[in-house]
Write a protein that holds these residues in place. Structure first.
Motif, PDB file in Angstrom:
ATOM      1  N   GLY A  19     -58.185 -20.925  87.999  1.00 22.21           N
ATOM      2  CA  GLY A  19     -56.956 -21.308  87.383  1.00 22.21           C
ATOM      3  C   GLY A  19     -57.081 -21.827  86.001  1.00 22.21           C
ATOM      4  N   ILE A  20     -56.357 -22.723  85.670  1.00 24.61           N
ATOM      5  CA  ILE A  20     -56.423 -23.239  84.379  1.00 24.61           C
ATOM      6  C   ILE A  20     -56.977 -24.811  84.266  1.00 24.61           C
ATOM      7  CG2 ILE A  20     -54.941 -23.669  82.093  1.00 24.61           C
ATOM      8  CD1 ILE A  20     -53.128 -21.649  83.297  1.00 24.61           C
ATOM      9  N   PRO A  21     -58.179 -24.851  83.951  1.00 28.15           N
ATOM     10  CA  PRO A  21     -58.969 -26.170  84.059  1.00 28.15           C
ATOM     11  C   PRO A  21     -58.173 -27.089  83.016  1.00 28.15           C
ATOM     12  CG  PRO A  21     -60.572 -24.479  83.565  1.00 28.15           C
ATOM     13  CD  PRO A  21     -59.321 -23.643  83.730  1.00 28.15           C
ATOM     14  N   GLY A  22     -57.674 -28.330  83.722  1.00 27.01           N
ATOM     15  CA  GLY A  22     -57.330 -29.247  82.828  1.00 27.01           C
ATOM     16  C   GLY A  22     -55.609 -29.510  83.215  1.00 27.01           C
ATOM     17  N   MET A  23     -55.099 -28.368  83.973  1.00 27.68           N
ATOM     18  CA  MET A  23     -53.862 -28.250  84.257  1.00 27.68           C
ATOM     19  C   MET A  23     -53.520 -28.104  85.532  1.00 27.68           C
ATOM     20  SD  MET A  23     -52.253 -25.921  81.079  1.00 27.68           S
ATOM     21  CE  MET A  23     -50.567 -26.568  81.350  1.00 27.68           C
ATOM     22  N   ILE A 270     -58.355 -26.476  69.390  1.00 27.94           N
ATOM     23  CA  ILE A 270     -57.549 -25.978  70.369  1.00 27.94           C
ATOM     24  C   ILE A 270     -58.114 -26.072  71.822  1.00 27.94           C
ATOM     25  CG2 ILE A 270     -56.190 -23.779  71.363  1.00 27.94           C
ATOM     26  CD1 ILE A 270     -55.688 -23.141  68.450  1.00 27.94           C
ATOM     27  N   PRO A 271     -57.307 -26.878  72.640  1.00 31.40           N
ATOM     28  CA  PRO A 271     -58.016 -26.962  73.955  1.00 31.40           C
ATOM     29  C   PRO A 271     -58.103 -25.570  74.878  1.00 31.40           C
ATOM     30  CG  PRO A 271     -55.727 -27.730  74.173  1.00 31.40           C
ATOM     31  CD  PRO A 271     -56.158 -27.486  72.913  1.00 31.40           C
ATOM     32  N   GLY A 272     -58.955 -25.415  75.633  1.00 34.28           N
ATOM     33  CA  GLY A 272     -59.400 -24.307  76.503  1.00 34.28           C
ATOM     34  C   GLY A 272     -58.161 -23.747  77.099  1.00 34.28           C
ATOM     35  N   TYR A 273     -57.469 -24.691  77.909  1.00 36.96           N
ATOM     36  CA  TYR A 273     -56.318 -24.145  78.665  1.00 36.96           C
ATOM     37  C   TYR A 273     -55.275 -23.390  78.119  1.00 36.96           C
ATOM     38  CZ  TYR A 273     -53.815 -28.563  76.964  1.00 36.96           C
ATOM     39  OH  TYR A 273     -53.229 -29.389  76.458  1.00 36.96           O
ATOM     40  N   SER A 274     -55.233 -23.855  76.711  1.00 32.86           N
ATOM     41  CA  SER A 274     -54.234 -23.093  75.618  1.00 32.86           C
ATOM     42  C   SER A 274     -54.641 -21.430  75.529  1.00 32.86           C
ATOM     43  CB  SER A 274     -54.232 -23.842  74.314  1.00 32.86           C
ATOM     44  OG  SER A 274     -53.764 -25.146  74.227  1.00 32.86           O
ATOM     45  N   LEU A 275     -55.970 -21.374  75.331  1.00 35.21           N
ATOM     46  CA  LEU A 275     -56.560 -20.012  75.256  1.00 35.21           C
ATOM     47  C   LEU A 275     -56.278 -19.211  76.372  1.00 35.21           C
ATOM     48  CD1 LEU A 275     -60.016 -20.816  73.539  1.00 35.21           C
ATOM     49  CD2 LEU A 275     -57.738 -19.976  72.426  1.00 35.21           C
TER      50      LEU A 275
END
Length: 320
Positions: A19-23, A270-275
């Protein structure tokens, strides 16, 4: 995670989409707009296809291209979004290697096809405005069929080597994919052998295909604008611009999510989850907005959509 040291290679039987790591704590909230967008996408594009295919008066070049776009949008969103929702709702991120390659193939083929269709639509608008007397001669149904075949063939030929390149990779670290769907570069970055060819193939495709398509679309609209501003009356200029407005909106909706991640990579903080969220925009936003834009801005489609709803309401009242 599959335990392996740096010298032990394995052929992954399954991948696990994380999924979206960190979220992770926000998955339920993220899934709500994703699900609503998918429902709107299915309904809007299916309705658009139904109206264009059943209304004989809409069997014209522009509307046939719109129907191709709707079909590609359905394929793109249906290939990606259900698995995203399964990850968010049930933690069902496991996907077989074959299924992952299949998903990767159809997502990227759909993406390439949509870019090609937008280019064909730009050419359609160019001929309609710059050479209207030859419009019906150039854009016959036979020519449109050939364009459709060329779109499918080009997309297949560009993406098929990606599947071959991925199958040649060797993995030694993990089978966890930090994404919501099987994305080419995410899989490539898990490999332990040299990925130079894979990276360069992706770069060349992005430049020569997506970049070239966008440049040709820009050239077409430059010529269109030059022709429009040479028209004698203000009303004629406005009418010509109005016929292009919906297509321009769709182009912006498609290419903006493509280039956003590229610009985002330039900023290291920019954090990875944003990408990952940005890359999800390609499979969520254009397929949802395309039928809305064409339905609201194209008078003929809007009129027939209203007629369809009137017929449904009349039938419902008779049945009740």
């Amino acid at each position: 995670m599959m335990p392996a040291d740096n010298h032990t290679f394995f052929a992954p039987v399954t991948y696990i989409l994380t999924g979206i790591p960190g979220m992770e704590e926000s998955y339920v909230w993220i899934s709500i707009p994703f699900c609503l967008i998918y429902v709107v996408t299915l309904f809007g594009n299916s309705l658009l296809l139904f109206i264009i295919l059943t209304e004989q008066s809409l069997h014209e070049p522009m509307y046939l291209f719109v129907s191709m776009l709707a079909a590609v949008d359905l394929l793109l969103s249906t290939t990606a979004v259900p698995k995203m929702l399964a990850v968010f709702w049930f933690g069902a991120g496991e996907i077989s290697f074959a299924a992952c390659l299949t998903q990767l193939f159809f997502i990227h083929v759909s993406f390439m096809a949509e870019s090609a269709i937008l280019l064909a639509m730009a050419f359609d608008r160019y001929v309609a405005i710059c050479d209207p007397l030859r419009y019906t001669i150039i854009l016959t149904k036979s020519a449109i069929g050939k364009v459709g075949l060329a779109v499918v063939t080009r997309s297949f030929c560009i993406i098929f080597p990606i599947i071959f390149l991925v199958k040649q990779l060797k993995f030694c670290r993990t089978n966890l994919l930090p994404h919501t769907y099987c994305e080419y570069m995410v899989i490539v970055q898990l490999a332990c052998n040299d990925i130079t060819v894979n990276v360069w193939y992706g770069v060349v495709v992005a430049i020569l295909v997506i970049g070239l398509d966008s440049v040709l679309i820009a050239v077409s609209y430059g010529l269109i604008l030059r022709a429009v501003f040479q028209l004698p009356s203000k009303d004629a200029r406005l009418k010509a611009l109005r016929t292009c407005s919906s297509h321009l909106c769709v182009i912006l909706m498609f290419y903006t999510p493509v280039f956003l991640p590229i610009f985002a990579h330039l900023f290291r903080q920019i954090p990875g989850y944003s990408l990952i969220l940005l890359t999800n925009l390609y499979v969520l936003i254009p397929p949802m907005l395309n039928p809305i834009i064409y339905g609201m801005t194209t008078k003929e489609i809007l009129k027939r959509t209203i007629n369809v709803f009137h017929r449904w309401c009349r039938r419902s009242s008779l049945l009740s």
